[in-house]
Design an enzyme around this catalytic site. Structure first.
Site, PDB file in Angstrom:
ATOM      1  N   LYS A   1       0.814  -1.214   0.000  1.00  0.00           N
ATOM      2  CA  LYS A   1       0.000   0.000   0.000  1.00  0.00           C
ATOM      3  C   LYS A   1       0.852   1.271   0.000  1.00  0.00           C
ATOM      4  CE  LYS A   1      -4.239  -1.982   1.888  1.00  0.00           C
ATOM      5  NZ  LYS A   1      -3.868  -3.360   2.262  1.00  0.00           N
TER       6      LYS A   1
HETATM    7  C1  LIG Z   1      -4.548  -4.467   1.628  1.00  0.00           C
HETATM    8  C2  LIG Z   1      -3.831  -5.771   1.592  1.00  0.00           C
HETATM    9  C3  LIG Z   1      -4.213  -6.828   0.726  1.00  0.00           C
HETATM   10  C4  LIG Z   1      -5.452  -6.744  -0.143  1.00  0.00           C
HETATM   11  O1  LIG Z   1      -5.300  -5.858  -1.221  1.00  0.00           O
HETATM   12  P1  LIG Z   1      -6.571  -5.347  -2.044  1.00  0.00           P
HETATM   13  O2  LIG Z   1      -6.067  -4.351  -3.003  1.00  0.00           O
HETATM   14  O3  LIG Z   1      -7.510  -4.761  -1.030  1.00  0.00           O
HETATM   15  O4  LIG Z   1      -7.174  -6.550  -2.712  1.00  0.00           O
HETATM   16  C5  LIG Z   1      -3.443  -7.974   0.690  1.00  0.00           C
HETATM   17  N1  LIG Z   1      -2.349  -8.106   1.489  1.00  0.00           N
HETATM   18  C6  LIG Z   1      -1.960  -7.127   2.332  1.00  0.00           C
HETATM   19  C7  LIG Z   1      -0.767  -7.359   3.186  1.00  0.00           C
HETATM   20  C8  LIG Z   1      -2.667  -5.929   2.417  1.00  0.00           C
HETATM   21  O5  LIG Z   1      -2.270  -4.969   3.269  1.00  0.00           O
END
Ligand SMILES: *Cc1c(COP(=O)(O)O)cnc(C)c1O
Length: 434
Positions: free
Chosen positions: A107
């Site tokens: 993210k």
């Molecule tokens: C947010 C997150 C996901 C999921 O990603 P999306 O884009 O919401 O499908 C998977 N793994 C981790 C570690 C995350 O922080």
């Protein structure tokens, strides 16, 4: 470039408005009006290019009409000041390590890009402060808070459930100060999300202050996530691997990450198919197999960033494939695993290969173990560093997991939060007085 709403009931808007508002006025999600293609020639020498160079070409193709090139280049280069290496795990399976950024989760990429773009729009127009509201169960809050730290003209409010996030996660958004305020809510994650949603709907509050979301509904957060799919391809090209049968497995929750990859493919990136890897929150898995989408309340799992019962970006996938189940299921297949299976995969892989997965990456990797054909090359997205889930991972592998220095540094800061109840009136009053 114009952006339209997936609900089709509100006018098209430019990039700036899409980013500043987050959601369309009809509550739909914004989609780019045109998905531009990248010339084939780009892929011929992509193996010679750096992550930043590749990302800039992709960014310029998407956002070049709306942001002047020198600025866009700075935003991209500053966002991606860390590597995203593709690491061989075993046989024809590779891990795209998305955890080398400041908060050790994928993210960081979207959050850092969005923060810089919002900062640019704000400076350009000398507009009022933009207030970012974000409810978090852990990872989103840390990436957004760190991404937006010290960005001029932007204030961030992170709402999190008291006592329900790990110590490491809490330290990542409660110790920063400056333009980041952490609100410790005496309730659950759902209560935090409800407060944020009510704030976006409150007329009086929205007249007083500019509010936006830094969730993956925001185009500036989700689209930049396609940069690293191109970089994975470039790294396979550099290794001299066959490039005609690449499969990418994406551990999915809100489906923003995989949707970015699907749009990358539409822009010309030669990925042959995708795997949507789910924990027991398998709403999309069920859809892929039956054609019926039935959201339901989320279930808690050890891959908790994927505990989503009604993935917000699914609307974008439907839109991208004109609601056609047959088109969607011809490009995406699904897998779903229990906590026991996730733990077993994590432990076995560590024992057999020495590679330490985190619980989310384990879901992606296991989907390749079961879904990859021998003549295909599989890449799974390793979405977070295993140390972010230290307690869980240590129990599974029965060994210590060391905390990277970057993560440990957060633990040294002083926690500062504002305590909140779940009452919207109290939250509104607080914001009105800010
Ligand atoms: C947010 C997150 C996901 C999921 O990603 P999306 O884009 O919401 O499908 C998977 N793994 C981790 C570690 C995350 O922080």
């Amino acid at each position: 470039m114009q952006y339209y709403s997936t609900n089709g009931q509100s006018p098209k808007v430019g990039l700036q408005e899409a980013v500043v508002h987050g959601l369309a006025s009809d509550r739909g999600l914004f989609m780019p009006e045109i998905i531009p293609t990248i010339p084939k020639a780009f892929f011929k020498n992509i193996s010679e290019m750096t992550l930043q160079e590749i990302a800039y070409v992709v960014a310029n193709t998407l956002f070049g009409q709306d942001v002047e090139s020198e600025t866009l280049k700075n935003i991209v280069y500053d966002t991606l000041n860390f590597d995203i290496p593709l690491v061989h795990v075993d046989e024809n399976r590779y891990s795209l390590e998305l955890f080398h950024g400041p908060t050790l989760a994928f993210k960081d990429v979207g959050a850092r890009f969005m923060a810089r773009l919002l900062g640019y729009f704000n400076q350009k127009d000398g507009k009022d402060v933009v207030n970012v509201l974000v409810a978090t169960s852990g990872d989103t809050g840390s990436a957004v808070a760190n991404g937006f730290l010290n960005v001029p003209g932007v204030k961030v409010y992170v709402l999190y459930p008291k006592g329900k996030v790990s110590k490491i996660q809490e330290a990542q958004f409660t110790t920063l100060g400056a333009n980041i305020t952490a609100l410790e809510v005496n309730g659950t994650f759902d209560d935090c999300q409800a407060l944020v949603k009510s704030a976006f709907m409150d007329k009086e509050l929205n007249e007083k202050m500019q509010l936006t979301s830094a969730n993956s509904i925001n185009v500036a957060r989700f689209l930049p996530q396609m940069f690293y799919y191109f970089y994975a391809y470039a790294q396979l090209a550099k290794m001299g691997k066959p490039l005609d049968k690449i499969v990418v497995s994406v551990p999915s929750g809100n489906f923003g990450n995989i949707t970015a990859g699907l749009i990358g493919k539409r822009m010309g990136l030669p990925i042959s198919r995708f795997i949507a890897a789910n924990n027991k929150n398998d709403i999309v898995y069920q859809y892929l197999n039956t054609g019926v989408y039935s959201p339901r309340p989320s279930i808690a799992t050890i891959a908790n960033a994927m505990d989503v019962g009604d993935p917000s970006n699914f609307a974008r996938i439907l839109d991208l494939y004109q609601n056609s189940h047959s088109k969607i299921s011809s490009e995406i297949s699904g897998f779903t695993y229990t906590d026991e299976q996730i733990a077993e995969t994590l432990a076995d892989t560590y024992k057999k290969t020495g590679y330490l997965l985190d619980p989310h990456g384990a879901v992606g990797y296991r989907s390749l173990l079961e879904g990859l054909k021998p003549d295909e090359i599989g890449v799974f997205l390793e979405t977070a560093h295993p140390a972010k889930f230290k307690e869980t991972v240590e129990l599974i592998i029965n060994a210590k997991v060391s905390i990277p220095a970057k993560l440990a540094a957060f633990m040294k800061g002083t926690k500062s939060t504002i305590k909140m109840t779940t009452s919207f009136n109290a939250f509104k009053k607080f914001l009105m007085n800010e």
